[in-house]
Write an enzyme that holds these catalytic residues in place. Sequence first.
Site, short mmCIF file in Angstrom:
data_model
loop_
_atom_site.label_atom_id
_atom_site.label_comp_id
_atom_site.label_asym_id
_atom_site.label_seq_id
_atom_site.Cartn_x
_atom_site.Cartn_y
_atom_site.Cartn_z
N ALA A 16 0.94 -1.30 -0.04
CA ALA A 16 -0.03 0.00 0.21
C ALA A 16 0.87 1.08 -0.16
O ALA A 16 0.28 2.46 -0.41
CB ALA A 16 -0.83 -0.07 1.07
N GLU A 19 3.85 1.60 -4.18
CA GLU A 19 3.55 1.85 -5.46
C GLU A 19 2.69 3.28 -5.47
O GLU A 19 2.71 4.00 -6.23
CB GLU A 19 2.47 0.85 -6.06
N SER A 21 3.19 6.08 -3.31
CA SER A 21 4.00 7.18 -2.99
C SER A 21 4.58 7.33 -4.33
O SER A 21 4.93 8.51 -4.86
CB SER A 21 4.90 6.98 -2.05
N CYS A 128 -6.11 6.48 4.81
CA CYS A 128 -4.80 6.01 4.45
C CYS A 128 -3.82 6.07 5.91
O CYS A 128 -3.89 7.02 6.54
CB CYS A 128 -4.45 7.08 3.64
N GLU A 137 6.89 12.44 2.09
CA GLU A 137 7.60 11.99 0.97
C GLU A 137 7.28 13.07 -0.28
O GLU A 137 8.28 13.33 -1.16
CB GLU A 137 7.14 10.59 0.56
C1 HEM Z 1 0.67 9.61 -2.03
C2 HEM Z 1 0.57 8.30 -1.77
C3 HEM Z 1 -0.60 7.72 -1.14
C4 HEM Z 1 -1.99 7.86 -1.38
C5 HEM Z 1 -2.45 8.82 -2.55
C6 HEM Z 1 -2.79 6.82 -0.62
C7 HEM Z 1 -4.17 6.91 -0.80
C8 HEM Z 1 -4.86 5.86 -0.03
C9 HEM Z 1 -6.46 5.85 -0.02
C10 HEM Z 1 -7.37 6.63 -0.88
C11 HEM Z 1 -6.56 4.77 0.84
C12 HEM Z 1 -8.11 4.29 1.16
C13 HEM Z 1 -8.42 3.20 0.42
C14 HEM Z 1 -10.00 2.88 0.52
O1 HEM Z 1 -10.71 3.65 1.22
O2 HEM Z 1 -10.25 1.86 0.00
C15 HEM Z 1 -5.55 4.29 1.39
C16 HEM Z 1 -5.52 3.31 2.45
C17 HEM Z 1 -4.41 2.74 2.81
N1 HEM Z 1 -2.98 3.36 2.74
FE1 HEM Z 1 -2.62 4.68 1.47
N2 HEM Z 1 -1.91 6.30 0.06
C18 HEM Z 1 -0.73 6.69 -0.12
C19 HEM Z 1 0.53 6.21 0.57
C20 HEM Z 1 0.54 5.23 1.47
C21 HEM Z 1 1.75 4.76 2.26
C22 HEM Z 1 2.94 5.51 2.38
C23 HEM Z 1 1.25 3.94 3.11
C24 HEM Z 1 2.00 3.17 4.22
C25 HEM Z 1 3.40 3.45 4.64
C26 HEM Z 1 0.12 3.59 2.83
C27 HEM Z 1 -0.69 2.50 3.69
C28 HEM Z 1 -2.38 2.62 3.49
C29 HEM Z 1 -2.84 1.49 4.32
C30 HEM Z 1 -2.25 0.35 5.22
C31 HEM Z 1 -4.09 1.53 3.70
C32 HEM Z 1 -5.45 0.70 4.13
C33 HEM Z 1 -6.13 1.47 5.51
C34 HEM Z 1 -7.20 0.52 5.82
O3 HEM Z 1 -8.02 -0.14 5.24
O4 HEM Z 1 -7.65 0.80 7.16
N3 HEM Z 1 -0.47 4.64 2.16
N4 HEM Z 1 -4.30 4.89 0.91
#
Ligand code: HEM
Length: 179
Positions: A16, A19, A21, A128, A137
Amino acid sequence: MTEVEAVRTGIGILMAGHETSLSMISNVSFLLLAQRDLYEQLLADRNLLDPAIEEMLRIIPLRSTGSFPRRASEDVEIGGVLIRKGETVIFQRAAGDRDERVFEDPETIRFDRERNPHLGFGHGIHYCLGAALARAELKAAIGGLLDRFPGLRLAGSVDDVPWKPGLIARAPESLPVTW
Ligand code: HEM
């Protein structure tokens, strides 16, 4: 947490967080160079970097497809539509980020929005986990480009940039630049 759960959680966070970031750094770089007046706005006023990153998170959909599916755990009515317990829903987050009831002039990229409650990192219980890291980042990457390459521009035309669909996020496959 069992060992299997711990390993799966680690794999999940790695997938998560990598890809997403990686792709968003490329997507934001592409957009700032494709509409170079945006890059110039940031060169002229670095205080705009934080709001610019929020605006990019609003305007650039991470995925070109809909959301991960949700299944209703009980009957729920959203926007006048009844979703029954057990039904699956796929929604389009990007549509919310261009909702004119929330964002004035939503199709315009503006670094001076007073409120920007975008859904770029989702909303609610699945918000997220890495939002703070991702913001840091993006700030380091785009700030670094501005510092080191004020003359940065696309090497070819916007249409020459090849795109990859990606597992989680779509992004330029490569971004030929010059300076
Ligand atoms: C610009 C970079 C990023 C974007 C645009 C982004 C966007 C998102 C979005 C839209 C969701 C919600 C998905 C949903 O509701 O179905 C999400 C969930 C998540 N993201 Fe990110 N993310 C980013 C970077 C990261 C990074 C750096 C990490 C970890 C180090 C991360 C870990 C997670 C995890 C574990 C979830 C699931 C949370 C859950 O279901 O409780 N993400 N992200």
